[in-house]
Design an enzyme around this catalytic site. Structure first.
Site, PDB file in Angstrom:
ATOM      1  N   CYS A  57      50.268  26.378  23.121  1.00  0.00           N
ATOM      2  CA  CYS A  57      50.336  25.879  24.506  1.00  0.00           C
ATOM      3  C   CYS A  57      50.963  24.492  24.592  1.00  0.00           C
ATOM      4  O   CYS A  57      51.571  24.150  25.597  1.00  0.00           O
ATOM      5  CB  CYS A  57      48.941  25.861  25.114  1.00  0.00           C
TER       6      CYS A  57
ATOM      7  N   GLU B  80      42.127  25.547  31.145  1.00  0.00           N
ATOM      8  CA  GLU B  80      43.057  25.038  30.125  1.00  0.00           C
ATOM      9  C   GLU B  80      44.270  25.948  30.162  1.00  0.00           C
ATOM     10  O   GLU B  80      44.240  27.052  29.616  1.00  0.00           O
ATOM     11  CB  GLU B  80      42.382  25.057  28.743  1.00  0.00           C
TER      12      GLU B  80
HETATM   13  P1  NAD Z   1      46.266  35.213  29.533  1.00  0.00           P
HETATM   14  O1  NAD Z   1      46.028  34.381  30.741  1.00  0.00           O
HETATM   15  O2  NAD Z   1      47.113  36.408  29.679  1.00  0.00           O
HETATM   16  O3  NAD Z   1      44.873  35.725  28.924  1.00  0.00           O
HETATM   17  C1  NAD Z   1      43.823  34.845  28.657  1.00  0.00           C
HETATM   18  C2  NAD Z   1      42.489  35.601  28.793  1.00  0.00           C
HETATM   19  O4  NAD Z   1      42.379  36.054  30.136  1.00  0.00           O
HETATM   20  C3  NAD Z   1      42.354  36.820  27.888  1.00  0.00           C
HETATM   21  O5  NAD Z   1      41.039  36.874  27.375  1.00  0.00           O
HETATM   22  C4  NAD Z   1      42.622  37.988  28.832  1.00  0.00           C
HETATM   23  O6  NAD Z   1      41.910  39.167  28.479  1.00  0.00           O
HETATM   24  C5  NAD Z   1      42.126  37.463  30.151  1.00  0.00           C
HETATM   25  N1  NAD Z   1      42.865  38.029  31.293  1.00  0.00           N
HETATM   26  C6  NAD Z   1      44.143  38.504  31.297  1.00  0.00           C
HETATM   27  N2  NAD Z   1      44.471  38.950  32.534  1.00  0.00           N
HETATM   28  C7  NAD Z   1      43.379  38.765  33.306  1.00  0.00           C
HETATM   29  C8  NAD Z   1      43.084  39.041  34.673  1.00  0.00           C
HETATM   30  N3  NAD Z   1      43.988  39.597  35.475  1.00  0.00           N
HETATM   31  N4  NAD Z   1      41.861  38.713  35.136  1.00  0.00           N
HETATM   32  C9  NAD Z   1      40.934  38.143  34.335  1.00  0.00           C
HETATM   33  N5  NAD Z   1      41.159  37.869  33.025  1.00  0.00           N
HETATM   34  C10 NAD Z   1      42.357  38.181  32.523  1.00  0.00           C
HETATM   35  O7  NAD Z   1      46.831  34.211  28.431  1.00  0.00           O
HETATM   36  P2  NAD Z   1      47.305  34.562  26.974  1.00  0.00           P
HETATM   37  O8  NAD Z   1      48.552  35.351  27.055  1.00  0.00           O
HETATM   38  O9  NAD Z   1      46.170  35.116  26.192  1.00  0.00           O
HETATM   39  O10 NAD Z   1      47.611  33.095  26.410  1.00  0.00           O
HETATM   40  C11 NAD Z   1      48.829  32.433  26.623  1.00  0.00           C
HETATM   41  C12 NAD Z   1      48.725  31.408  27.726  1.00  0.00           C
HETATM   42  O11 NAD Z   1      47.612  30.565  27.509  1.00  0.00           O
HETATM   43  C13 NAD Z   1      49.921  30.484  27.741  1.00  0.00           C
HETATM   44  O12 NAD Z   1      50.287  30.241  29.066  1.00  0.00           O
HETATM   45  C14 NAD Z   1      49.413  29.206  27.097  1.00  0.00           C
HETATM   46  O13 NAD Z   1      50.103  28.033  27.485  1.00  0.00           O
HETATM   47  C15 NAD Z   1      47.992  29.202  27.542  1.00  0.00           C
HETATM   48  N6  NAD Z   1      47.165  28.445  26.619  1.00  0.00           N
HETATM   49  C16 NAD Z   1      46.629  27.269  27.010  1.00  0.00           C
HETATM   50  C17 NAD Z   1      45.876  26.525  26.126  1.00  0.00           C
HETATM   51  C18 NAD Z   1      45.280  25.206  26.496  1.00  0.00           C
HETATM   52  O14 NAD Z   1      44.455  24.704  25.736  1.00  0.00           O
HETATM   53  N7  NAD Z   1      45.641  24.627  27.612  1.00  0.00           N
HETATM   54  C19 NAD Z   1      45.643  27.013  24.842  1.00  0.00           C
HETATM   55  C20 NAD Z   1      46.200  28.231  24.489  1.00  0.00           C
HETATM   56  C21 NAD Z   1      46.953  28.954  25.386  1.00  0.00           C
END
Ligand code: NAD
Length: 442
Positions: A228, A194
């Site tokens: 998002c 997602e």
């Molecule tokens: P992110 O990808 O930075 O982090 C998400 C999760 O991944 C966190 O738990 C984080 O600890 C983990 N993570 C971060 N870096 C990682 C790595 N290198 N390896 C493995 N895991 C890692 O996202 P965010 O900043 O928390 O959220 C914002 C993003 O999420 C935006 O792009 C938004 O559009 C998207 N989003 C999508 C939805 C959806 O339903 N499609 C919902 C909410 C947010």
């Protein structure tokens, strides 16, 4: 160790979860206030009540969703009874983001439990108080071998990703989505991703501009733009722009007052790093409203930008904050040209009174989901699939689809023994012509 629950036991666990969540409502609201000053109204509307309603819906429907479903048999297999059996995948990893840190962690977990899986959930480290309350709620509800919360940052997530899982459900950025997909590929683990994208909000000359402005201001500045499916940019017919901008300004002031920093209804940016990222996207000469910031308090005002270039930094990445660029188009060809510059978005919104234009827009362009004449609200209908396409994600969930996401579906043919036609068995000599003839009927 395997931890398998029958349907009644899963239902009992979900009923308990509902009770624990309701008892901790105030703590959840406080946690989100602490993490990024999320207004209590928004926490109740978009986090707690959403989770509660998902839980109630799941508890009510779990027996129906889990049932063995008979399907019409193929005449080629005559005589047979055909059906679908759902089984839990097994060990599921859920990784969630910070922007709706309660709802986006708990909702997938509910469905994974309903479908009968064992779960490890890693919430986001950027919303630490919410992560802690999720941990507390899970520990009070589930046996630790059934559902476990592991708190931590990207390093912890990467360690978890090295294990072999039966399913991975990830919500977050496109960049990390790719890391998750690579890790999953190592063990051929199925994934739901997602992700995000640049969500266009198209407004044509027939739109009700006043209402459009109110609904866009709500969807864009909810959670301070950190949603998002928030509209990322406005694409408006050039003749309507100045009128529409006036309405936008009025609606922002009506919602958050003359100084939104003082408003209890406007959230903060999650951290300083994101504040600096967002401020670096703003070119001061293009600001037509807002633009103020208080970096020490992670505040950025609702900001309108008159954007004239698709190559600016603002138009080169998902904004994910309270900055709204306004771009104009002359004709439909230009809408298509603009959209084609970007990967397929998670959401698309079109504001119009022209039914043909609305239908054409939602059928011509590829995007996760969206609304005609509103923003964000498609998320609230459990009967609609929610998910991205292309770079905005793969797989979809909500309602029964969430249960199905966490279930493997086995197709079974139960063959009758009272008749056994010899035709399909070797030797095949002289059967080809008859086979061709029979197959013409299927
Ligand atoms: P992110 O990808 O930075 O982090 C998400 C999760 O991944 C966190 O738990 C984080 O600890 C983990 N993570 C971060 N870096 C990682 C790595 N290198 N390896 C493995 N895991 C890692 O996202 P965010 O900043 O928390 O959220 C914002 C993003 O999420 C935006 O792009 C938004 O559009 C998207 N989003 C999508 C939805 C959806 O339903 N499609 C919902 C909410 C947010």
């Amino acid at each position: 160790m395997n931890y398998k629950l029958n349907i009644n036991e899963r239902k009992e666990a979900l009923v308990k979860l509902l009770d624990v969540i309701i008892k901790h409502e105030d703590e959840i609201i406080e946690a989100l206030q602490y993490d990024f000053k999320k207004p209590p109204f928004e926490t109740i509307a978009t986090e707690i009540s959403y989770v509660v309603s998902e839980l109630k819906y799941t508890i009510k429907n779990i027996n129906k969703w889990a049932k063995i479903r008979q399907v019409f048999p193929s005449l080629l297999n005559f005589p047979s009874t055909d059906y679908v059996v759902k089984e839990p995948y097994g060990k599921v990893l859920i990784i969630s983001p910070w922007n709706y840190p309660f709802q986006l962690a708990v909702c997938p977990m509910i469905s994974a439990v309903a479908a009968g899986n064992q779960i490890v959930l890693k919430p986001s480290e950027l919303a630490p108080k919410t992560s802690a309350i999720v941990l507390k709620i899970v520990e009070k509800t589930f046996h630790h071998q059934h559902v476990r919360v592991i708190e931590g940052d990207a390093g912890i997530a990467q360690k978890l990703l090295k294990h072999r899982w039966d399913y991975i459900f990830f919500t977050g950025s496109v960049a990390v989505g790719k890391i998750v997909a690579k890790a999953a590929a190592e063990h051929l683990t199925p994934v739901t991703l997602e992700l995000g994208g640049k969500n266009p909000c198209i407004i044509d000359e027939t739109a009700n501009l006043k209402l459009a402005a109110r609904r866009i201001v709500w969807g864009k500045f909810l959670n301070a733009g950190q949603t998002c499916i928030a509209p990322d940019y406005i694409l408006i017919q050039e003749r309507m722009k100045s009128h529409f901008v006036d309405y936008l300004k009025k609606e922002i002031t009506k919602a958050y007052g003359k100084n939104p920093k003082e408003s209890p209804d406007f959230a903060r940016i999650i951290n300083e790093k994101h504040c600096y990222r967002l401020m670096s996207l703003i070119e001061p000469r293009k600001v037509i409203f807002g633009g103020e910031a208080d970096m020490d308090n992670c505040y950025i005002a609702p900001t309108l930008i008159e954007e004239d270039s698709l190559d600016s930094s603002l138009m080169s990445e998902e904004i994910f904050g309270p900055i709204l660029p306004i771009i104009t188009y002359k004709d439909e060809k230009e809408i298509a040209q603009t959209l084609s510059k970007y990967e397929k978005p998670l959401a698309l919104y079109v504001f119009t009174d022209d039914r043909k234009f609305a239908r054409k827009t939602v059928t011509t362009f590829s995007f996760g989901g969206g609304c005609v004449n509103d923003t964000v609200i498609h998320f609230a209908n459990k009967r609609l699939p929610f998910g991205g396409v292309g770079h905005s994600g793969m797989g979809a969930y909500h309602g029964q689809l969430s249960f199905d996401t966490f279930s493997h579906k086995k197709g079974i043919v139960k063959k009758g023994n009272w008749l056994d036609l010899h035709f399909r068995y070797a030797p095949y000599a002289k059967k080809i012509e008859t086979l061709k003839h029979i197959l013409k009927w299927f």
